[in-house]
Design a protein around this motif. Structure first.
Motif, PDB file in Angstrom:
ATOM      1  N   HIS A 253       1.087  -1.340  -0.264  1.00 11.78           N
ATOM      2  CA  HIS A 253      -0.180   0.548   0.625  1.00 11.78           C
ATOM      3  C   HIS A 253       0.718   1.233   0.547  1.00 11.78           C
ATOM      4  O   HIS A 253       0.812   2.175  -0.631  1.00 11.78           O
ATOM      5  N   GLN A 254       1.855   1.223   0.778  1.00 12.80           N
ATOM      6  CA  GLN A 254       2.899   2.827   0.879  1.00 12.80           C
ATOM      7  C   GLN A 254       3.359   2.384  -0.105  1.00 12.80           C
ATOM      8  O   GLN A 254       3.893   3.593  -1.240  1.00 12.80           O
ATOM      9  N   VAL A 255       3.768   1.438  -1.261  1.00 14.35           N
ATOM     10  CA  VAL A 255       4.651   1.843  -2.748  1.00 14.35           C
ATOM     11  C   VAL A 255       3.769   2.260  -3.491  1.00 14.35           C
ATOM     12  O   VAL A 255       4.057   3.444  -4.097  1.00 14.35           O
ATOM     13  N   ALA A 256       2.597   1.951  -3.201  1.00 16.42           N
ATOM     14  CA  ALA A 256       1.784   1.780  -4.655  1.00 16.42           C
ATOM     15  C   ALA A 256       0.973   3.580  -4.185  1.00 16.42           C
ATOM     16  O   ALA A 256       1.046   4.881  -5.031  1.00 16.42           O
ATOM     17  N   ILE A 257       1.326   4.156  -2.953  1.00 21.38           N
ATOM     18  CA  ILE A 257       0.953   5.474  -2.845  1.00 21.38           C
ATOM     19  C   ILE A 257       2.384   6.521  -2.993  1.00 21.38           C
ATOM     20  O   ILE A 257       2.199   7.416  -3.358  1.00 21.38           O
ATOM     21  N   ALA A 258       3.636   5.873  -2.777  1.00 30.98           N
ATOM     22  CA  ALA A 258       5.021   6.741  -2.889  1.00 30.98           C
ATOM     23  C   ALA A 258       4.484   6.872  -4.353  1.00 30.98           C
ATOM     24  O   ALA A 258       5.527   8.076  -4.921  1.00 30.98           O
ATOM     25  N   PHE A 259       3.910   5.650  -5.157  1.00 29.30           N
ATOM     26  CA  PHE A 259       4.726   6.315  -6.724  1.00 29.30           C
ATOM     27  C   PHE A 259       3.361   6.696  -6.774  1.00 29.30           C
ATOM     28  O   PHE A 259       3.866   7.673  -8.443  1.00 29.30           O
ATOM     29  N   ALA A 260       1.914   7.218  -6.864  1.00 23.20           N
ATOM     30  CA  ALA A 260       1.290   7.704  -7.841  1.00 23.20           C
ATOM     31  C   ALA A 260       1.914   9.285  -7.285  1.00 23.20           C
ATOM     32  O   ALA A 260       1.062  10.170  -7.796  1.00 23.20           O
ATOM     33  N   GLU A 261       2.648   9.782  -6.130  1.00 20.33           N
ATOM     34  CA  GLU A 261       2.928  11.171  -5.902  1.00 20.33           C
ATOM     35  C   GLU A 261       4.527  10.887  -6.400  1.00 20.33           C
ATOM     36  O   GLU A 261       4.974  12.349  -5.780  1.00 20.33           O
ATOM     37  N   GLY A 262       4.537   9.832  -7.246  1.00 21.74           N
ATOM     38  CA  GLY A 262       5.993  10.878  -8.058  1.00 21.74           C
ATOM     39  C   GLY A 262       7.172   9.965  -6.917  1.00 21.74           C
ATOM     40  O   GLY A 262       8.094  11.343  -7.737  1.00 21.74           O
ATOM     41  N   ARG A 263       7.585   9.572  -6.528  1.00 21.16           N
ATOM     42  CA  ARG A 263       8.680   8.893  -5.556  1.00 21.16           C
ATOM     43  C   ARG A 263       8.855   8.102  -5.917  1.00 21.16           C
ATOM     44  O   ARG A 263      10.099   6.649  -5.576  1.00 21.16           O
ATOM     45  N   GLY A 264       8.225   7.171  -6.940  1.00 18.46           N
ATOM     46  CA  GLY A 264       8.890   5.972  -7.515  1.00 18.46           C
ATOM     47  C   GLY A 264       8.216   4.735  -6.604  1.00 18.46           C
ATOM     48  O   GLY A 264       7.786   4.711  -5.776  1.00 18.46           O
ATOM     49  N   PHE A 265       8.963   3.337  -7.217  1.00 13.15           N
ATOM     50  CA  PHE A 265       8.643   2.665  -6.459  1.00 13.15           C
ATOM     51  C   PHE A 265       9.695   2.286  -5.361  1.00 13.15           C
ATOM     52  O   PHE A 265      10.124   1.146  -5.081  1.00 13.15           O
ATOM     53  N   SER A 266       8.972   2.756  -4.194  1.00 13.33           N
ATOM     54  CA  SER A 266      10.311   3.281  -3.065  1.00 13.33           C
ATOM     55  C   SER A 266       8.714   3.440  -1.674  1.00 13.33           C
ATOM     56  O   SER A 266       7.981   3.303  -1.612  1.00 13.33           O
ATOM     57  N   ASP A 267       9.501   3.415  -0.600  1.00  7.44           N
ATOM     58  CA  ASP A 267       9.098   4.212   1.061  1.00  7.44           C
ATOM     59  C   ASP A 267       8.107   2.680   1.317  1.00  7.44           C
ATOM     60  O   ASP A 267       7.069   3.026   1.555  1.00  7.44           O
ATOM     61  N   PRO A 268       8.004   1.868   1.193  1.00  6.90           N
ATOM     62  CA  PRO A 268       7.296   0.748   1.387  1.00  6.90           C
ATOM     63  C   PRO A 268       7.283   0.847   3.233  1.00  6.90           C
ATOM     64  O   PRO A 268       6.240   0.617   4.043  1.00  6.90           O
ATOM     65  N   TYR A 269       8.441   1.504   3.762  1.00  9.07           N
ATOM     66  CA  TYR A 269       8.353   1.593   5.275  1.00  9.07           C
ATOM     67  C   TYR A 269       7.792   2.985   5.753  1.00  9.07           C
ATOM     68  O   TYR A 269       6.784   2.601   6.678  1.00  9.07           O
ATOM     69  N   PHE A 270       8.100   3.951   5.515  1.00 12.09           N
ATOM     70  CA  PHE A 270       8.297   5.354   5.859  1.00 12.09           C
ATOM     71  C   PHE A 270       8.282   6.117   4.578  1.00 12.09           C
ATOM     72  O   PHE A 270       9.256   5.568   4.099  1.00 12.09           O
ATOM     73  N   PHE A 271       8.372   7.447   4.281  1.00 15.36           N
ATOM     74  CA  PHE A 271       8.902   7.892   3.514  1.00 15.36           C
ATOM     75  C   PHE A 271      10.256   8.404   4.098  1.00 15.36           C
ATOM     76  O   PHE A 271      10.774   9.183   4.965  1.00 15.36           O
ATOM     77  N   GLY A 272      10.618   7.977   2.620  1.00 11.79           N
ATOM     78  CA  GLY A 272      12.195   8.465   2.350  1.00 11.79           C
ATOM     79  C   GLY A 272      12.777   7.138   2.874  1.00 11.79           C
ATOM     80  O   GLY A 272      13.786   7.173   2.816  1.00 11.79           O
ATOM     81  N   SER A 273      12.025   6.138   2.312  1.00 15.93           N
ATOM     82  CA  SER A 273      12.610   4.899   3.064  1.00 15.93           C
ATOM     83  C   SER A 273      13.702   3.805   1.658  1.00 15.93           C
ATOM     84  O   SER A 273      13.939   2.646   1.680  1.00 15.93           O
ATOM     85  N   GLU A 274      13.653   5.051   0.885  1.00 16.93           N
ATOM     86  CA  GLU A 274      14.627   4.341   0.031  1.00 16.93           C
ATOM     87  C   GLU A 274      14.120   3.192  -1.489  1.00 16.93           C
ATOM     88  O   GLU A 274      12.910   2.079  -0.944  1.00 16.93           O
ATOM     89  N   PRO A 275      14.148   3.707  -2.050  1.00 16.82           N
ATOM     90  CA  PRO A 275      13.917   2.656  -3.623  1.00 16.82           C
ATOM     91  C   PRO A 275      13.674   0.952  -3.164  1.00 16.82           C
ATOM     92  O   PRO A 275      14.682   0.818  -2.089  1.00 16.82           O
ATOM     93  N   ILE A 276      12.898   0.167  -3.409  1.00 20.39           N
ATOM     94  CA  ILE A 276      12.753  -1.283  -3.207  1.00 20.39           C
ATOM     95  C   ILE A 276      12.993  -2.077  -4.036  1.00 20.39           C
ATOM     96  O   ILE A 276      12.318  -1.888  -5.207  1.00 20.39           O
ATOM     97  N   ALA A 277      13.179  -3.841  -4.505  1.00 19.86           N
ATOM     98  CA  ALA A 277      12.832  -4.199  -4.750  1.00 19.86           C
ATOM     99  C   ALA A 277      11.989  -5.575  -4.431  1.00 19.86           C
ATOM    100  O   ALA A 277      12.275  -6.950  -4.070  1.00 19.86           O
ATOM    101  N   HIS A 278      11.769  -5.603  -2.469  1.00 18.96           N
ATOM    102  CA  HIS A 278      11.267  -6.854  -2.344  1.00 18.96           C
ATOM    103  C   HIS A 278       9.820  -6.939  -3.257  1.00 18.96           C
ATOM    104  O   HIS A 278       9.239  -7.827  -2.481  1.00 18.96           O
TER     105      HIS A 278
END
Length: 264
Positions: free
Chosen positions: A42-67
């Motif tokens: 859910h957090q990654v979906a929000i981040a991508f929608a807001e233009g932060r890329g496929f990232s921030d799974p735990y909190f704002f600024g928690s970096e891109p991820i591949a899990h």
């Protein structure tokens, strides 16, 4: 029952059961205010929608991820981009998509067991049980909005259904039909590697019994190319943002261990 259940009547009964299933899932979601918190996806979906890329799974600024894979989270992100991350329209549309995965999975199960020769009565009873009894209410009402579980189930059953169909057809499988199987296998491996590889083994066993060597090689090569078309862009992205060309998921080994080890 098979003598009195006409095709039209069967369609009506199944439509009613599906409607009951969808109403139950929507009621469950509405009772919780269409809550959308569903972990990292859910957090990654929000981040991508807001233009932060496929990232921030735990909190704002928690970096891109591949899990997580760029599948269902991206679909949720497109919905959020169109209707907003907190809008009722987004929540209703995502809930509808979740119910769509559920419905498609149950219908594919029903068809596949028909191919296997299971009589109508037990098939319809099992279908009714899955629709009406809320065994998987949480995943079907929330998780499938953001996580790839619903998509993986649909792909897996569709692939297995094709394998069963080809096994019953013998050698009578045109290239277009085999292309369909190759595409489903590739997509299933990408979405859920463990399930996809298991189904790939099933396909190999079927092909070794029913197809010529040429057909086996053609279908395998097409499936490999299609899988590469999905994996390579994702691996290049991961190499660019993470410094490692992760092919699928960076924590796949950990998830397999947790899923199959009662001690962990």
């Amino acid at each position: 029952m098979a003598t009195v259940m006409t095709p039209r009547r069967l369609q009506v009964v199944m439509a009613v059961l599906i409607a009951i299933a969808i109403i139950e899932r929507f009621a469950w979601a509405l009772r919780r205010g269409l809550v959308s918190q569903a972990g990292e996806a859910h957090q990654v979906a929000i981040a991508f929608a807001e233009g932060r890329g496929f990232s921030d799974p735990y909190f704002f600024g928690s970096e891109p991820i591949a899990h997580l894979l760029p599948t269902q989270p991206l679909l949720a992100a497109f919905v959020y981009s169109a209707f907003g991350t907190q809008s009722i329209a987004s929540k209703i549309l995502l809930q509808t998509i979740s119910c769509g995965w559920m419905t498609a999975g149950y219908l594919l199960f029903f068809r596949m067991f028909k191919r296997l020769g299971v009589p109508l009565v037990p098939r319809l009873a099992a279908f009714a049980f899955l629709c009406v009894i809320p065994l998987f209410m949480g995943p079907e009402s929330l998780d499938f909005r953001y996580w790839e579980g619903g998509l993986a189930v649909v792909l897996a059953i569709a692939t297995l259904d094709r394998i069963v169909r080809f096994d019953s057809m013998g050698a009578n499988a045109c290239f277009a039909a085999r292309l369909d199987l190759a595409a489903l296998l590739a997509a299933t491996v990408f979405v859920n590697a463990a399930v996809g590889l298991g189904l790939g083994l099933c396909a190999v066993i079927m092909a070794s019994r029913r197809w010529t060597m040429r057909r086996r090689l053609e279908t395998g090569a097409v499936s490999a190319v299609l899988l590469a078309m999905m994996v390579v862009p994702w691996a290049l992205r991961n190499d660019a943002v993470l410094g490692k060309p992760v092919l699928l998921r960076s924590n796949a080994a950990l998830e397999l261990s947790v899923a199959n080890n009662d001690i962990v």
